[in-house]
Design a protein around this motif. Sequence first.
Motif, mmCIF file in Angstrom:
data_model
loop_
_atom_site.group_PDB
_atom_site.id
_atom_site.type_symbol
_atom_site.label_atom_id
_atom_site.label_comp_id
_atom_site.label_asym_id
_atom_site.label_seq_id
_atom_site.Cartn_x
_atom_site.Cartn_y
_atom_site.Cartn_z
ATOM 1 N N LYS A 277 -50.016 -26.712 -34.603
ATOM 2 C CA LYS A 277 -49.878 -25.252 -34.747
ATOM 3 C C LYS A 277 -48.874 -24.718 -33.712
ATOM 4 O O LYS A 277 -47.996 -23.928 -34.035
ATOM 5 N N ASN A 278 -49.018 -25.163 -32.482
ATOM 6 C CA ASN A 278 -48.078 -24.745 -31.432
ATOM 7 C C ASN A 278 -46.648 -25.132 -31.802
ATOM 8 O O ASN A 278 -45.713 -24.371 -31.578
ATOM 9 N N ALA A 279 -46.509 -26.352 -32.371
ATOM 10 C CA ALA A 279 -45.171 -26.816 -32.756
ATOM 11 C C ALA A 279 -44.599 -25.887 -33.827
ATOM 12 O O ALA A 279 -43.421 -25.507 -33.768
ATOM 13 N N LYS B 101 -43.730 -33.979 -32.172
ATOM 14 C CA LYS B 101 -42.410 -33.630 -31.673
ATOM 15 C C LYS B 101 -41.836 -32.467 -32.488
ATOM 16 O O LYS B 101 -41.843 -32.516 -33.719
ATOM 17 N N ASP B 102 -41.392 -31.439 -31.786
ATOM 18 C CA ASP B 102 -40.774 -30.332 -32.527
ATOM 19 C C ASP B 102 -39.375 -30.060 -31.988
ATOM 20 O O ASP B 102 -39.001 -30.591 -30.938
ATOM 21 N N ARG B 103 -38.621 -29.264 -32.731
ATOM 22 C CA ARG B 103 -37.293 -28.874 -32.248
ATOM 23 C C ARG B 103 -37.299 -27.365 -32.021
ATOM 24 O O ARG B 103 -36.488 -26.633 -32.549
ATOM 25 N N PHE C 181 -55.878 -19.004 -20.803
ATOM 26 C CA PHE C 181 -55.187 -17.737 -21.035
ATOM 27 C C PHE C 181 -53.706 -17.761 -20.690
ATOM 28 O O PHE C 181 -53.078 -16.721 -20.588
ATOM 29 N N TYR C 182 -53.145 -18.939 -20.489
ATOM 30 C CA TYR C 182 -51.692 -18.969 -20.314
ATOM 31 C C TYR C 182 -51.072 -18.973 -21.708
ATOM 32 O O TYR C 182 -51.238 -19.930 -22.475
ATOM 33 N N SER C 183 -50.392 -17.903 -22.040
ATOM 34 C CA SER C 183 -49.757 -17.815 -23.354
ATOM 35 C C SER C 183 -48.501 -16.973 -23.247
ATOM 36 O O SER C 183 -48.451 -16.011 -22.497
ATOM 37 N N THR C 184 -47.479 -17.387 -24.003
ATOM 38 C CA THR C 184 -46.246 -16.588 -24.006
ATOM 39 C C THR C 184 -46.111 -15.879 -25.349
ATOM 40 O O THR C 184 -45.083 -15.299 -25.639
ATOM 41 N N LYS C 185 -47.192 -15.990 -26.168
ATOM 42 C CA LYS C 185 -47.107 -15.409 -27.519
ATOM 43 C C LYS C 185 -47.799 -14.057 -27.559
ATOM 44 O O LYS C 185 -48.811 -13.857 -26.884
ATOM 45 N N GLU C 186 -47.269 -13.216 -28.402
ATOM 46 C CA GLU C 186 -47.832 -11.869 -28.506
ATOM 47 C C GLU C 186 -49.314 -11.921 -28.884
ATOM 48 O O GLU C 186 -50.137 -11.206 -28.345
ATOM 49 N N GLY D 172 -51.137 -14.790 -28.793
ATOM 50 C CA GLY D 172 -51.704 -16.066 -28.333
ATOM 51 C C GLY D 172 -52.984 -15.850 -27.546
ATOM 52 O O GLY D 172 -53.184 -14.802 -26.933
ATOM 53 N N THR D 173 -53.860 -16.866 -27.571
ATOM 54 C CA THR D 173 -55.090 -16.763 -26.770
ATOM 55 C C THR D 173 -54.921 -17.546 -25.458
ATOM 56 O O THR D 173 -55.616 -17.297 -24.487
ATOM 57 N N GLY D 174 -54.014 -18.495 -25.482
ATOM 58 C CA GLY D 174 -53.846 -19.320 -24.280
ATOM 59 C C GLY D 174 -55.054 -20.211 -24.034
ATOM 60 O O GLY D 174 -55.311 -20.638 -22.908
ATOM 61 N N LEU D 175 -55.804 -20.502 -25.097
ATOM 62 C CA LEU D 175 -56.981 -21.371 -24.929
ATOM 63 C C LEU D 175 -56.753 -22.740 -25.568
ATOM 64 O O LEU D 175 -57.319 -23.735 -25.134
ATOM 65 N N GLY D 176 -55.896 -22.774 -26.594
ATOM 66 C CA GLY D 176 -55.702 -23.998 -27.379
ATOM 67 C C GLY D 176 -55.422 -25.231 -26.531
ATOM 68 O O GLY D 176 -56.130 -26.236 -26.621
ATOM 69 N N LEU D 177 -54.404 -25.145 -25.680
ATOM 70 C CA LEU D 177 -54.035 -26.329 -24.906
ATOM 71 C C LEU D 177 -55.078 -26.653 -23.845
ATOM 72 O O LEU D 177 -55.371 -27.813 -23.586
ATOM 73 N N MET D 178 -55.636 -25.622 -23.251
ATOM 74 C CA MET D 178 -56.639 -25.867 -22.223
ATOM 75 C C MET D 178 -57.813 -26.667 -22.803
ATOM 76 O O MET D 178 -58.279 -27.646 -22.214
HETATM 77 P P1 ADP Z 1 -51.416 -20.109 -27.474
HETATM 78 O O1 ADP Z 1 -50.863 -20.983 -28.561
HETATM 79 O O2 ADP Z 1 -52.551 -19.267 -27.913
HETATM 80 O O3 ADP Z 1 -50.366 -19.328 -26.779
HETATM 81 P P2 ADP Z 1 -51.865 -22.582 -26.166
HETATM 82 O O4 ADP Z 1 -52.802 -22.967 -25.091
HETATM 83 O O5 ADP Z 1 -51.948 -23.325 -27.448
HETATM 84 O O6 ADP Z 1 -52.060 -21.035 -26.378
HETATM 85 O O7 ADP Z 1 -50.411 -22.724 -25.600
HETATM 86 C C1 ADP Z 1 -50.078 -22.097 -24.403
HETATM 87 C C2 ADP Z 1 -48.605 -21.867 -24.275
HETATM 88 O O8 ADP Z 1 -47.903 -23.082 -24.145
HETATM 89 C C3 ADP Z 1 -47.961 -21.194 -25.458
HETATM 90 O O9 ADP Z 1 -48.091 -19.797 -25.416
HETATM 91 C C4 ADP Z 1 -46.511 -21.627 -25.321
HETATM 92 O O10 ADP Z 1 -45.836 -20.811 -24.391
HETATM 93 C C5 ADP Z 1 -46.610 -22.994 -24.703
HETATM 94 N N1 ADP Z 1 -46.455 -24.042 -25.721
HETATM 95 C C6 ADP Z 1 -47.427 -24.851 -26.194
HETATM 96 N N2 ADP Z 1 -46.946 -25.724 -27.091
HETATM 97 C C7 ADP Z 1 -45.628 -25.478 -27.204
HETATM 98 C C8 ADP Z 1 -44.541 -26.045 -27.991
HETATM 99 N N3 ADP Z 1 -44.739 -27.045 -28.854
HETATM 100 N N4 ADP Z 1 -43.309 -25.524 -27.804
HETATM 101 C C9 ADP Z 1 -43.101 -24.516 -26.943
HETATM 102 N N5 ADP Z 1 -44.058 -23.940 -26.194
HETATM 103 C C10 ADP Z 1 -45.306 -24.413 -26.320
#
Ligand code: ADP
Length: 434
Positions: A322-324, A350-352, A368-373, A375-381
């Motif tokens: 999803k992030n990709a 792998k994404d481009r 809660f680290y997210s750069t998306k409008e 975003g929850t910033g929970l997925g990766l954590m």
């Molecule tokens: P969210 O997707 O809700 O923002 P995630 O924990 O999934 O939260 O991701 C945190 C942040 O990591 C994203 O907001 C983004 O800035 C960065 N990120 C994660 N995966 C990618 C990716 N494949 N390419 C670029 N940035 C990414």
Amino acid sequence: MRPSIRNEIKIKEEERANTLFISLFFITVILYDVYRFIISPLIDPHTDMILLNDTSFIIPFILIYLLEVSLIPISRWYSNKQLPYVTKYLFFIVFMVSSLMTEIFHYVGTSDVYASGSPVELFFILFSPLFVNKKFYMIVVGGVISKYAIMGTLTMSPIVVLPILLLLLFSVITFIILNRFQSYLDTIVESYERASHNEKLAAIGRIATGITHEIKNPLTSLKGFVQLQDLEKTYNPKYSRIMLQELERLTIIVNDLIVIGKPQSTHLKPVVIKDCLEYVVNLLEQEAERKQITIYTSYPEERLQVMGEDVRLKQVFLNMVKNAIEAMPHGGEIRVSLLKEKEWTTIQIKDRGVGIPKEAIPQLNQAFYSTKENGTGLGLMVSYKIVEDYHGKIDVQSEVNQGTTFSISFPTLSQFSADTVVKLSANQGNYHMK
Ligand code: ADP
Ligand code: MG
């Protein structure tokens, strides 16, 4: 501090103390023997060259040395068994028993006047605080003084009273030092624990604020649309769609949060990774297509499995793919591959896309680290936590505006202990790494 970490630190400290203790022990023993058998007879001709003249003395003397030296590999063996605490007792007991035996052999029944024991005994008393262990201290003081009492009684020699008094005086001094050490250590541990408790509270506070924030937005929006629906008194499918989206968002947040609160799972089972990846790719294919993204997959012939839980592993891959997708607003391609490298089974996504700046990489596993409008910033954590629970690791390679590769590696099945395999066939939990 986690008990296992505390135990590890304690073992390391004890090993350090042992190294110092053994070195000082041999230095004291050797110096004392060189003095009494070589230097003393040279400077004072009245002293007997006992070591050189009396063969009945040489053999036990060499045997005792050999015994003491053999304690080094023995204590190393105990150390490897995570039992470095035995070393000090071993050295003390072996030294005391051998010195008592040789002294009985030398003095009892002879006309020789009992000349008090050796400075090595004093060494034991003076250096016992090294281990910050009151039990060891008591045994050393009790042992040395008892030896003098035994020798005094056996040789009917009142001379022993003086060394006993002196030893008692030294014991009091070392007891004071030991107590200071102990209370100093207790203070450090206490302040460390207080600090980590405060830190934990602060972290809980941060997480609670973040969660409130995350949940409040969709709830406010839901409330707004319910009120609107009420006002208009007609069914509006547009509102329902948005409300469903908000509910979906709440579900995602709650699902992610459940993982954080969950204790580490012990019910790991072998999971076929290809099945998880195919499931995730199927689920996201349509969304990808809509954004003009093609997902390519590549799997090896071998049916690779990892120890984990099917649902949680899917959650990890879903988050990453999803992030990709979200990283490529203008379309492109994503490559999902599965490979085996020595002791690891690795999944690469792998994404481009937009890429991640170097300085942001350490923050990816934080809540809660997210750069998306939106975003929850929970997925990766959550993904990091799940992968860690399964003894895996995540590696991120990224170049801004070039793309990102997430590599998720898990230990191969063969790295789990033998009882795992037995339990595996019985299909029950509790698997441990070798
Ligand atoms: P969210 O997707 O809700 O923002 P995630 O924990 O999934 O939260 O991701 C945190 C942040 O990591 C994203 O907001 C983004 O800035 C960065 N990120 C994660 N995966 C990618 C990716 N494949 N390419 C670029 N940035 C990414
Ligand atoms: Mg995400």
